[in-house]
Design a protein around this motif. Structure first.
Motif, PDB file in Angstrom:
ATOM      1  N   LYS A  65      -5.800   0.015   9.015  1.00  0.00           N
ATOM      2  CA  LYS A  65      -6.581  -0.134  10.245  1.00  0.00           C
ATOM      3  C   LYS A  65      -7.438   1.092  10.543  1.00  0.00           C
ATOM      4  O   LYS A  65      -7.916   1.267  11.658  1.00  0.00           O
ATOM      5  CB  LYS A  65      -5.623  -0.384  11.422  1.00  0.00           C
ATOM      6  CG  LYS A  65      -4.874  -1.685  11.276  1.00  0.00           C
ATOM      7  CD  LYS A  65      -4.450  -2.249  12.596  1.00  0.00           C
ATOM      8  CE  LYS A  65      -4.123  -3.715  12.480  1.00  0.00           C
ATOM      9  NZ  LYS A  65      -3.745  -4.333  13.739  1.00  0.00           N
ATOM     10  N   ASN A  66      -7.578   1.949   9.551  1.00  0.00           N
ATOM     11  CA  ASN A  66      -8.442   3.123   9.692  1.00  0.00           C
ATOM     12  C   ASN A  66      -8.035   4.066  10.809  1.00  0.00           C
ATOM     13  O   ASN A  66      -8.873   4.782  11.343  1.00  0.00           O
ATOM     14  CB  ASN A  66      -9.901   2.700   9.930  1.00  0.00           C
ATOM     15  CG  ASN A  66     -10.556   2.269   8.646  1.00  0.00           C
ATOM     16  OD1 ASN A  66     -10.260   2.820   7.586  1.00  0.00           O
ATOM     17  ND2 ASN A  66     -11.416   1.285   8.739  1.00  0.00           N
ATOM     18  N   LYS A  67      -6.748   4.062  11.107  1.00  0.00           N
ATOM     19  CA  LYS A  67      -6.307   4.977  12.153  1.00  0.00           C
ATOM     20  C   LYS A  67      -5.950   6.330  11.569  1.00  0.00           C
ATOM     21  O   LYS A  67      -5.851   7.309  12.282  1.00  0.00           O
ATOM     22  CB  LYS A  67      -5.111   4.386  12.909  1.00  0.00           C
ATOM     23  CG  LYS A  67      -5.501   3.215  13.765  1.00  0.00           C
ATOM     24  CD  LYS A  67      -4.804   3.210  15.123  1.00  0.00           C
ATOM     25  CE  LYS A  67      -5.364   2.132  16.021  1.00  0.00           C
ATOM     26  NZ  LYS A  67      -4.434   0.988  16.154  1.00  0.00           N
ATOM     27  N   LYS A  68      -5.657   6.368  10.263  1.00  0.00           N
ATOM     28  CA  LYS A  68      -5.355   7.647   9.631  1.00  0.00           C
ATOM     29  C   LYS A  68      -6.313   7.867   8.474  1.00  0.00           C
ATOM     30  O   LYS A  68      -6.429   7.032   7.586  1.00  0.00           O
ATOM     31  CB  LYS A  68      -3.920   7.660   9.094  1.00  0.00           C
ATOM     32  CG  LYS A  68      -2.924   7.601  10.219  1.00  0.00           C
ATOM     33  CD  LYS A  68      -1.521   7.928   9.768  1.00  0.00           C
ATOM     34  CE  LYS A  68      -0.568   7.466  10.860  1.00  0.00           C
ATOM     35  NZ  LYS A  68       0.610   8.260  11.006  1.00  0.00           N
ATOM     36  N   ALA A  69      -6.943   9.058   8.487  1.00  0.00           N
ATOM     37  CA  ALA A  69      -7.921   9.349   7.447  1.00  0.00           C
ATOM     38  C   ALA A  69      -7.234   9.695   6.137  1.00  0.00           C
ATOM     39  O   ALA A  69      -6.162  10.300   6.121  1.00  0.00           O
ATOM     40  CB  ALA A  69      -8.786  10.513   7.899  1.00  0.00           C
ATOM     41  N   VAL A  70      -7.866   9.293   5.043  1.00  0.00           N
ATOM     42  CA  VAL A  70      -7.407   9.691   3.717  1.00  0.00           C
ATOM     43  C   VAL A  70      -8.530  10.509   3.104  1.00  0.00           C
ATOM     44  O   VAL A  70      -9.646  10.013   2.924  1.00  0.00           O
ATOM     45  CB  VAL A  70      -7.112   8.461   2.823  1.00  0.00           C
ATOM     46  CG1 VAL A  70      -6.747   8.901   1.420  1.00  0.00           C
ATOM     47  CG2 VAL A  70      -5.993   7.624   3.425  1.00  0.00           C
TER      48      VAL A  70
END
Lengths: 525, 208
Positions: free
Chosen positions: B129-134
């Protein structure tokens, strides 16, 4: 429970007013203020504000500056605080106008600034101010003495090649009750027209440097289970007032619809709280609060409606009918109406009535005005435990919604609007008090409620579209083609009316789901 | 507190190097820093023990058996993940972290393993859900080689953010052996190599 700072971090308690430069000058020279005052001292202050190229500190709600005062340099970090009077403030002497991260106390507030690469911090804007200040000592009539520094600031804020004049009055509490700041401000505003300034100099500097107008959502309320009704009233009023004022600047600016939107939400939350907690507020005060908040909220209504029309109601229709020339015409007309609505917002906020209310509300809040003349019923409800109060308020509003929505599938539209309005109040109540209850249950209830609100909100889209189109018809902008606009208006209204029809099964299902969701508070109250 | 997880199921791609360098950077910047080692080999933990007294301290945490806690007032927590991570452990560590740094070496073997790891990460909800950046980090890059060009292409195609490319240097093994980081050193050479880290550190700070 006046003391709301839960840590001992250094802070400032300060109120800012702006006004016409000539009027402020007259006030500065006059010295016609009750209380004993020291002599007027003038300093030239040059401040440089620092941040990364992408304004990282600003995004963290920090302002970082070095100020030259005479031959000394003082580095200061400030946070946003409550947006009204209180801000965290950390000051230290430094060797020059350049920032010195090592001079920041560690870990707080050093951690908030984080890691900076060499050369990452650069000047973003600067201010050059001539400050004339004096210290005022006043007794509050109850045997206490307040000490306030009153500073007249005259100068400019500069970012690259842009600049803006500064003509402000800052009242800083050196000792005593924060209420004294509001009382003094009210006295001053009797002498010359003044406006409560919600923006700090750094906020103005960032705006000049190109930052987007800031808007803020509601901050979740943290309630102490040992609190009383009076404590809760204070916490909610403070929270909502902060929410509303934090969005005032963006509302005035007008380029970001969230400004007016969130300012209205803050006022709506406050009005809901006044209604839900009416029994705890003396009748005259309640009447004053409800009257003034209703007026302000009303002045924001049209701007919000036109924002919603332009952002949500018109676009899907225009996208579906790209060859319909009535729709671009409708858009132009709506934009003109919106501009006029925003003029109205600006006019209302500029009135002495608005400023007086903000200052009086602040004084009421800081002085715990609800205790004055609280007899019988009000005193009883103010003394109740917060959990008992919450159970009562939530239970009552929940039952009201269920009653209004009984046999929902067969309710006429008019009645469904009443459900929608009661639901909104219930939503705010649930948000105010949910910290007191088990998280999972409150979350489940909140989700069902939000789902229903979402569906039922579409009913409002139709009502708003119809109302706006009538308004447009009554106030046609110059050069508008009435027949063309009328066709566009009909198309938009018809579109959304049809949308409501197709949504009907979903809406009924959402109602049933909500009605079946278990309350998360203690019932039998 | 901001928690950064350094992970890739492909072994030998420089997780410990990156974890210790990041820890050194934050410690030198004056932030209270902890380095949690979830790898049985304990390389990160031993680095913290080797750290000279006069340098900015990094608190070492042993998380081999369990995801633990960081000391109070910790501003930056770096987590060095083991290569052979069980899915449940991966999820627990991802849950703990605010963002993930994924080192990749310029080699074909690495690309396949990295792709599999990225796919696995995508199954974890906050990442999906794109809540944590990689943040993908190209490690041990020698510029102007064919392998480097391929890696560049590969990283772009992955759809995650390629944040920086770190050049290879003897300074990395030197500093590791001495319990130091590039950020503890003086001199032009170290300053030069530190520039490679600017984009990644800024990326991390923007998540705080």
């Amino acid at each position: 429970m006046i003391e709301d700072r839960d840590d001992d971090s250094p802070s400032e308690v300060e109120l800012k007013l702006t006004g016409d430069p000539a009027a402020l000058k007259a006030l500065r020279e006059a010295g016609a203020l009750t209380g004993t005052s020291g002599r007027l001292v003038t300093h030239r202050l040059e401040s440089v504000y620092y941040d990364t190229p992408d304004h990282r500190l600003h995004r963290r709600k920090l302002a970082f500056r070095v100020r030259r005062k005479g031959r000394r340099f003082i580095q200061t970090l400030k946070d946003e605080g409550d947006g009204m009077l209180r801000r965290g403030e950390w000051e230290a002497p430094v060797a020059s106008l350049d920032p010195d991260l090592d001079a920041l106390p560690a870990p707080e507030p050093r951690h908030r600034v984080g890691l900076m690469f060499p050369g990452e911090l650069n000047p973003v804007f600067a201010s050059r101010i001539r400050r004339s200040s004096r210290v005022l000592k006043r007794s509050d009539g109850n045997g206490h003495e307040d000490e306030i520094e009153i500073a007249f600031d005259d100068g400019i804020v500069v970012a690259d090649d842009r600049s803006e004049p500064v003509a402000e009055l800052e009242l800083e509490l050196l000792h005593g009750s924060p209420k004294a700041l509001y009382d003094l401000a009210l006295e001053l505003t009797d002498l010359v027209p003044l406006k409560f300034e919600t923006r700090s100099k750094s906020a103005r500097g960032y705006a000049l440097a190109g930052a987007a107008p800031e808007w803020r959502k509601a901050v979740p309320l943290v309630l102490d289970r040992a609190a009383t009704g009076a404590d809760v009233l204070e916490a909610i009023v403070r929270n909502c007032m902060s929410h509303w004022l934090a969005n005032e600047a963006a509302a005035l600016d007008g380029s970001e619809p969230e400004g007016v939107h969130q300012m209205r939400v803050g006022l709506r939350r406050l009005r809901s709280a006044l209604s839900l907690l009416a029994k705890a507020i003396p009748a005259e005060q309640l009447s004053w609060l409800q009257g003034e908040t209703r007026w302000i909220a009303g002045s924001l209504g049209p701007a919000r409606d036109w924002d919603v029309f332009l952002a949500s109601l018109l676009p899907p229709v225009a996208a579906a009918r790209p060859d319909d020339s009535s729709l671009p015409a409708l858009r132009s007309a709506a934009e003109a109406m919106r501009a006029s609505a925003y003029d109205h917002v600006n006019a209302a906020i500029a009135t002495p009535r608005y400023t007086r209310f903000v200052l009086s509300l602040g004084a009421w809040l800081e002085g715990e005005g609800w205790r004055d003349g609280a007899t019988g019923k009000a005193a009883k409800w103010q003394a109740k435990s917060v959990v008992e109060l919450a159970d009562h308020v939530l239970g009552r509003q929940h039952r009201k919604v269920l009653k209004l929505g009984d046999d929902f599938a067969r309710l006429p539209t008019e009645q469904r609007h009443r459900v929608r309005i009661a639901l909104k109040k219930l939503r705010y109540a649930a948000e105010f008090f949910r910290g007191l209850y088990p998280k999972r249950r409150a979350l489940r209830y909140g989700t069902a409620l939000a789902g229903l609100q979402d569906s039922i909100g579409h009913l409002n889209d139709v009502a708003v579209a119809a109302r706006l189109m009538d308004e447009l018809n009554a106030e046609l902008p110059a050069g508008a083609d009435p027949a063309l606009l009328a066709r566009g208006a009909g198309t938009v209204i018809g579109w959304h009316e049809h949308g409501v029809t197709t949504l009907e099964p979903r809406l009924v299902a959402d109602w049933d789901a909500f009605a079946a969701t278990r309350p998360f508070w203690h019932q039998g109250g | 507190m901001l928690a950064v997880l350094v992970a890739n199921t492909k072994g030998g791609c420089g997780k410990t190097t990156i974890a210790t360098q990041l820890a050194g950077a934050f410690a030198k910047a004056g932030l209270i820093t902890a380095l949690a080692d979830a790898d049985r080999q304990h390389s990160s933990l031993e680095w913290t023990a080797r750290r000279p007294k006069e340098t900015a301290p990094v608190h070492g945490l042993d998380w081999v058996r369990d995801v633990g806690k960081a000391p109070r007032h910790t501003a930056r927590l770096i987590i060095d993940a083991p290569a052979a991570m069980r899915p449940k452990q991966a999820e627990a560590l991802v849950k703990m972290a605010d963002m993930i740094v994924l080192p990749v070496l310029p080699s074909a073997f690495d690309e396949a393993a990295t792709a599999r790891f990225l796919d696995h990460l995508e199954t974890i909800k906050p990442i999906r859900k794109n809540k944590k950046a990689v943040a993908l980090v190209g490690n041990r890059m020698r510029t102007r080689t064919r392998a480097a060009a391929r890696l560049d292409q590969y990283l772009v195609v992955q759809g995650h953010q390629v944040v920086t490319r770190l050049r290879d240097s003897a300074l990395y093994s030197d500093t590791a052996a001495r319990g130091l980081s590039l950020f503890d050193l003086r001199g032009q050479r170290a300053e030069n190599m530190r520039e490679d880290w600017r984009a990644l550190l800024t990326f991390i700070e923007n998540a705080a």
